[in-house]
Design an enzyme around this catalytic site. Structure first.
Site, PDB file in Angstrom:
ATOM      1  N   HIS A   1       3.642  30.456 -20.296  1.00  0.00           N
ATOM      2  CA  HIS A   1       4.460  31.683 -20.280  1.00  0.00           C
ATOM      3  C   HIS A   1       5.900  31.372 -19.834  1.00  0.00           C
ATOM      4  CE1 HIS A   1       5.091  36.097 -19.601  1.00  0.00           C
ATOM      5  NE2 HIS A   1       5.945  35.633 -18.706  1.00  0.00           N
ATOM      6  N   GLU A   2       6.017  30.703 -18.706  1.00  0.00           N
ATOM      7  CA  GLU A   2       7.357  30.403 -18.189  1.00  0.00           C
ATOM      8  C   GLU A   2       8.093  29.443 -19.127  1.00  0.00           C
ATOM      9  OE1 GLU A   2       8.461  32.324 -15.967  1.00  0.00           O
ATOM     10  OE2 GLU A   2       6.518  33.121 -15.343  1.00  0.00           O
TER      11      GLU A   2
ATOM     12  N   HIS B   1       9.922  31.497 -21.610  1.00  0.00           N
ATOM     13  CA  HIS B   1      11.193  32.022 -21.061  1.00  0.00           C
ATOM     14  C   HIS B   1      12.248  30.917 -21.058  1.00  0.00           C
ATOM     15  CE1 HIS B   1      10.150  36.039 -19.761  1.00  0.00           C
ATOM     16  NE2 HIS B   1       9.139  35.625 -19.017  1.00  0.00           N
TER      17      HIS B   1
ATOM     18  N   GLU C   1      10.741  38.542 -22.578  1.00  0.00           N
ATOM     19  CA  GLU C   1       9.275  38.572 -22.454  1.00  0.00           C
ATOM     20  C   GLU C   1       8.615  38.319 -23.809  1.00  0.00           C
ATOM     21  OE1 GLU C   1       8.041  38.521 -19.559  1.00  0.00           O
ATOM     22  OE2 GLU C   1       5.925  39.047 -19.743  1.00  0.00           O
TER      23      GLU C   1
END
Ligand code: MG
Length: 499
Positions: A267-268, A271, A297
């Site tokens: 997820h990170e 980003h 997001e």
């Protein structure tokens, strides 16, 4: 050259010191969450507050404000130059709209509220937090009034996180999702093909071995570890950038249920990739950042869910998991696929699966709107929260801690933030369909050709930074802005039809 207009060049020259302060504050923020000794916290808070104030003063300096006003009247600016003017005008408008007493009061109340919230959550005591929540909604209402709004005060707050987002957009999106998600959830649960739980959730792992797995996965995903990025440990995973060439991520290790740390890393990474792929010529400018929380997001959810939880990705990383984690050899890639994709109604938003997740956002958004207008009084919120959960997911929280007190956002004064999570899920699904058409996404994942996927993201979205407002950027890149039908289509295809 991206920036040619002399007036814009002049503005950017003046902006550099504001950027530099942002750079320093980001690094200080990263340090606070990772390596700073505990008692450094007080001095760090003072230093950051002082720098934030200085940054604000520099932004509102009459010379800069006048230059921006002048540039706003020029007709032949290119898109990047227009982007600089739009972003600065917006920052100046927001900074000017809020009186200093309100900014100070918000800072004071939220600083205390975060401490009290932590205690209230630990002790399952809503009464403790209630007066702070009342103050926070009161200050948020005042903030909205100072910022200005036409149809709904929530509009003013939404715009702080997602430029141009309106309550009516959110109502339309969430209304559509509500009806459709309910049907999907009921069907997935009754079919039972996706399990509610999995034995791997209980299995402990060796943290050092898991660190290796995370590093290996980041290597597969082309994260520039050590050259332009780092992976560290923090209480809550996050991504932070010091500019375009220093974009760091963190994760945490619970020691059990390895998918948690693995998916937080992916997820990170999503980003971080956004920031890493911004056009280098936008460095040190107001547009050298991701454009909004929703679009950001979208990038993280795309990597976490669309790629990370796909069959193709499971097959691809299976040998890595097997090599480093002893217990994996008892499981097949198919087992892992179902472990990564359990579905069950649960109380805690951050633990929710892709299918039920947006219900949690729906609930918070509805309550925020009503609390902001005063339609609902704060003392009635916990009951309303619980009723809503029961109506939408069929489960009723037994404690405040697994209900209204679970998230930090309200204590921080972040009202209007939650909807951007759902926008992210929607954008990720839309990106998937656009990519499937243009570059055969599934095939690329299976062949570990992530560079092609990343080039798509770079050329369509990332490289522009904040040049275009979110909706304009999305329409250019994927032909639609926030299209909830794509999310429903994706979830239906994945959870209801595929074998
Ligand atoms: Mg995120």
């Amino acid at each position: 050259m991206v920036f040619e207009n002399p007036l814009i060049k002049d503005i950017l020259e003046k902006y550099r010191v504001i950027w530099a302060l942002g750079h320093a504050m980001a690094l200080m923020g990263w340090d606070s969450e990772t390596y700073m000794p505990r008692e450094g916290v007080k001095d760090r808070a003072v230093a950051r507050a002082e720098l934030a104030l200085l940054q604000q003063q520099l932004l509102l300096k009459p010379e800069l404000v006048e230059l921006v006003e002048k540039a706003d009247k020029i007709e032949n600016l290119n898109d990047y130059e227009k982007g600089v003017v739009r972003v600065l005008k917006r920052s100046i408008r927001i900074a000017k709209a809020l009186p200093p007493w309100l900014v100070a009061e918000r800072a004071k109340v939220t600083q205390e509220a975060m401490v009290v919230w932590r205690e209230a959550k630990a002790r399952n005591n809503f009464e403790l937090f209630k007066p702070y929540l009342e103050k926070i909604f009161d200050l948020s209402r005042k903030t909205a009034d100072y910022l200005g709004w036409e149809k709904h005060p929530y509009d003013a707050l939404l715009d702080l996180y997602e430029e141009g987002l309106k309550t009516e957009d959110v109502d339309k999106i969430l209304g559509f999702l509500k009806n459709n998600l309910k049907q999907i959830i009921d069907k997935v649960l009754s079919e039972g093909r996706f399990p509610r739980e999995h034995p791997l959730e209980k299995i402990q792992y060796d943290v050092r071995k898991m660190e290796l797995v995370n590093q290996k996965i980041l290597e597969i995903l082309n994260y520039p570890m050590g050259t332009r990025g780092r992976l560290d440990t923090s209480a809550h995973p996050f991504t932070i950038d010091m500019g375009i060439n220093d974009v760091r991520i963190t994760t945490r290790y619970e020691g059990v249920d390895f998918k948690r740390t693995m998916f937080s890393v992916i997820h990170e990474f999503g980003h971080a990739l956004y920031q890493l792929q911004i056009d280098p010529s936008l460095a040190y400018t107001p547009i050298g950042e991701g454009v909004s929380l929703g679009v950001h997001e979208g990038q993280s959810r795309f990597w976490e869910n669309i790629i990370g939880r796909s069959r193709e990705f499971v097959e691809l990383i299976y040998p890595v998991l097997r090599e480093h984690l002893d217990f994996i050899k008892q499981y097949t890639p198919d087992d892992l696929y179902y472990y990564f994709n359990t579905v069950k109604p649960s109380f805690i938003r951050v633990d929710a699966d892709e299918v039920t997740y947006n219900i949690h956002i729906l609930l918070r958004t509805e309550l925020e709107k009503q609390a902001l207008t005063g339609e609902v009084k704060i003392p009635d919120l916990p009951e309303l929260w619980n009723d809503y959960m029961e109506k939408l997911l069929g489960i009723k929280p037994r404690t405040y801690s697994e209900g209204i007190l679970q998230d930090i956002h309200w204590s921080m004064g972040s009202i209007g933030y939650f909807p951007t999570y759902t926008l992210g899920n929607i954008i990720a699904a839309s990106m998937r369909y656009a990519m499937e058409n243009e570059i055969k996404l599934k095939e690329k994942i299976a062949n570990s050709e992530f560079k092609i996927i990343q080039d798509w993201q770079r050329s369509k979205i990332h490289r522009y930074g904040s040049t275009y407002p979110p909706k304009v950027l999305l329409r250019k890149a994927i032909g639609v802005d926030y299209e909830p039908e794509h999310l429903i289509k994706y979830l239906s295809e994945k959870y209801l039809s595929a074998p």
